[in-house]
Design a protein around this motif. Sequence first.
Motif, mmCIF file in Angstrom:
data_model
loop_
_atom_site.group_PDB
_atom_site.id
_atom_site.type_symbol
_atom_site.label_atom_id
_atom_site.label_comp_id
_atom_site.label_asym_id
_atom_site.label_seq_id
_atom_site.Cartn_x
_atom_site.Cartn_y
_atom_site.Cartn_z
ATOM 1 N N ALA A 171 46.286 47.879 48.158
ATOM 2 C CA ALA A 171 47.414 47.011 48.496
ATOM 3 C C ALA A 171 47.021 46.018 49.588
ATOM 4 N N GLU A 172 46.242 46.474 50.547
ATOM 5 C CA GLU A 172 45.776 45.596 51.627
ATOM 6 C C GLU A 172 44.864 44.503 51.065
ATOM 7 N N ALA A 173 43.950 44.862 50.178
ATOM 8 C CA ALA A 173 43.048 43.870 49.572
ATOM 9 C C ALA A 173 43.846 42.821 48.810
ATOM 10 N N ARG A 174 44.858 43.251 48.096
ATOM 11 C CA ARG A 174 45.694 42.303 47.345
ATOM 12 C C ARG A 174 46.510 41.429 48.283
ATOM 13 N N SER A 175 47.007 42.021 49.350
ATOM 14 C CA SER A 175 47.793 41.270 50.318
ATOM 15 C C SER A 175 46.946 40.202 51.014
ATOM 16 N N VAL A 176 45.745 40.583 51.398
ATOM 17 C CA VAL A 176 44.832 39.629 52.037
ATOM 18 C C VAL A 176 44.512 38.495 51.065
ATOM 19 N N HIS A 177 44.262 38.837 49.818
ATOM 20 C CA HIS A 177 43.975 37.823 48.795
ATOM 21 C C HIS A 177 45.144 36.853 48.667
ATOM 22 N N ASP A 178 46.350 37.381 48.554
ATOM 23 C CA ASP A 178 47.534 36.533 48.407
ATOM 24 C C ASP A 178 47.691 35.603 49.604
ATOM 25 N N ALA A 179 47.448 36.116 50.808
ATOM 26 C CA ALA A 179 47.551 35.297 52.014
ATOM 27 C C ALA A 179 46.485 34.205 52.033
ATOM 28 N N GLN A 180 45.256 34.552 51.639
ATOM 29 C CA GLN A 180 44.186 33.564 51.594
ATOM 30 C C GLN A 180 44.506 32.456 50.594
ATOM 31 N N VAL A 181 45.016 32.836 49.442
ATOM 32 C CA VAL A 181 45.360 31.854 48.413
ATOM 33 C C VAL A 181 46.470 30.938 48.912
ATOM 34 N N ALA A 182 47.498 31.502 49.503
ATOM 35 C CA ALA A 182 48.609 30.696 50.004
ATOM 36 C C ALA A 182 48.135 29.729 51.084
ATOM 37 N N GLU A 183 47.331 30.234 52.010
ATOM 38 C CA GLU A 183 46.819 29.376 53.084
ATOM 39 C C GLU A 183 45.952 28.254 52.518
ATOM 40 N N ARG A 184 45.092 28.591 51.573
ATOM 41 C CA ARG A 184 44.186 27.580 50.994
ATOM 42 C C ARG A 184 44.954 26.534 50.210
ATOM 43 N N ARG A 203 38.348 40.033 46.362
ATOM 44 C CA ARG A 203 39.408 41.029 46.158
ATOM 45 C C ARG A 203 38.981 42.069 45.136
ATOM 46 N N ASP A 204 38.436 41.602 44.017
ATOM 47 C CA ASP A 204 38.022 42.527 42.961
ATOM 48 C C ASP A 204 36.901 43.458 43.425
ATOM 49 N N GLU A 205 35.977 42.941 44.239
ATOM 50 C CA GLU A 205 34.897 43.783 44.765
ATOM 51 C C GLU A 205 35.449 44.860 45.702
ATOM 52 N N LYS A 206 36.409 44.493 46.536
ATOM 53 C CA LYS A 206 37.014 45.472 47.447
ATOM 54 C C LYS A 206 37.728 46.564 46.660
ATOM 55 N N ILE A 207 38.477 46.158 45.651
ATOM 56 C CA ILE A 207 39.197 47.142 44.835
ATOM 57 C C ILE A 207 38.216 48.031 44.090
ATOM 58 N N LYS A 208 37.148 47.454 43.597
ATOM 59 C CA LYS A 208 36.138 48.250 42.880
ATOM 60 C C LYS A 208 35.514 49.284 43.810
ATOM 61 N N ARG A 209 35.207 48.878 45.060
ATOM 62 C CA ARG A 209 34.639 49.830 46.026
ATOM 63 C C ARG A 209 35.608 50.968 46.309
ATOM 64 N N VAL A 210 36.902 50.650 46.400
ATOM 65 C CA VAL A 210 37.901 51.707 46.631
ATOM 66 C C VAL A 210 37.927 52.658 45.452
ATOM 67 N N TRP A 211 37.914 52.145 44.235
ATOM 68 C CA TRP A 211 37.916 53.003 43.046
ATOM 69 C C TRP A 211 36.670 53.878 42.983
ATOM 70 N N GLU A 212 35.533 53.331 43.398
ATOM 71 C CA GLU A 212 34.285 54.088 43.337
ATOM 72 C C GLU A 212 34.236 55.213 44.346
ATOM 73 N N THR A 213 35.050 55.145 45.388
ATOM 74 C CA THR A 213 35.061 56.219 46.387
ATOM 75 C C THR A 213 35.935 57.386 45.959
ATOM 76 N N SER A 214 36.653 57.217 44.848
ATOM 77 C CA SER A 214 37.526 58.332 44.416
ATOM 78 C C SER A 214 36.758 59.365 43.623
#
Length: 98
Positions: free
Chosen positions: A39-52, A87-98
């Motif tokens: 959720a944090e990775a997605r939130s950061v992505h959304d904020a970056q997109v909005a700012e850009r 964002r996708d790399e961060k989410i992938k790393r989280v999934w790989e730690t499970s």
Amino acid sequence: MTDGPKSAIDIVMERLRRQDAAAGTEQKALSDAQRTAIAEARSVHDAQVAERRIMHQSAIGAVFDPAILEEREAELRRDLDRFERERDEKIKRVWETS
């Protein structure tokens, strides 16, 4: 599940579960910390997109040259693609730690 009629989604999900089981794919449940990290990775992505996008709008506000406009649009697309990859790399790393 109940013995009553199944919705199309229930039927598809059941079929997918059977395919996963036949392929030997196991379902992993995410922990609360992993859900929070995603959720944090997605939130950061959304904020970056909005700012850009805001920065892009202010940068092209006074530009009338089509070449410069096209250059700014290309920069925006590159940045948005980069944000999405990160964002996708961060989410992938989280999934790989499970």
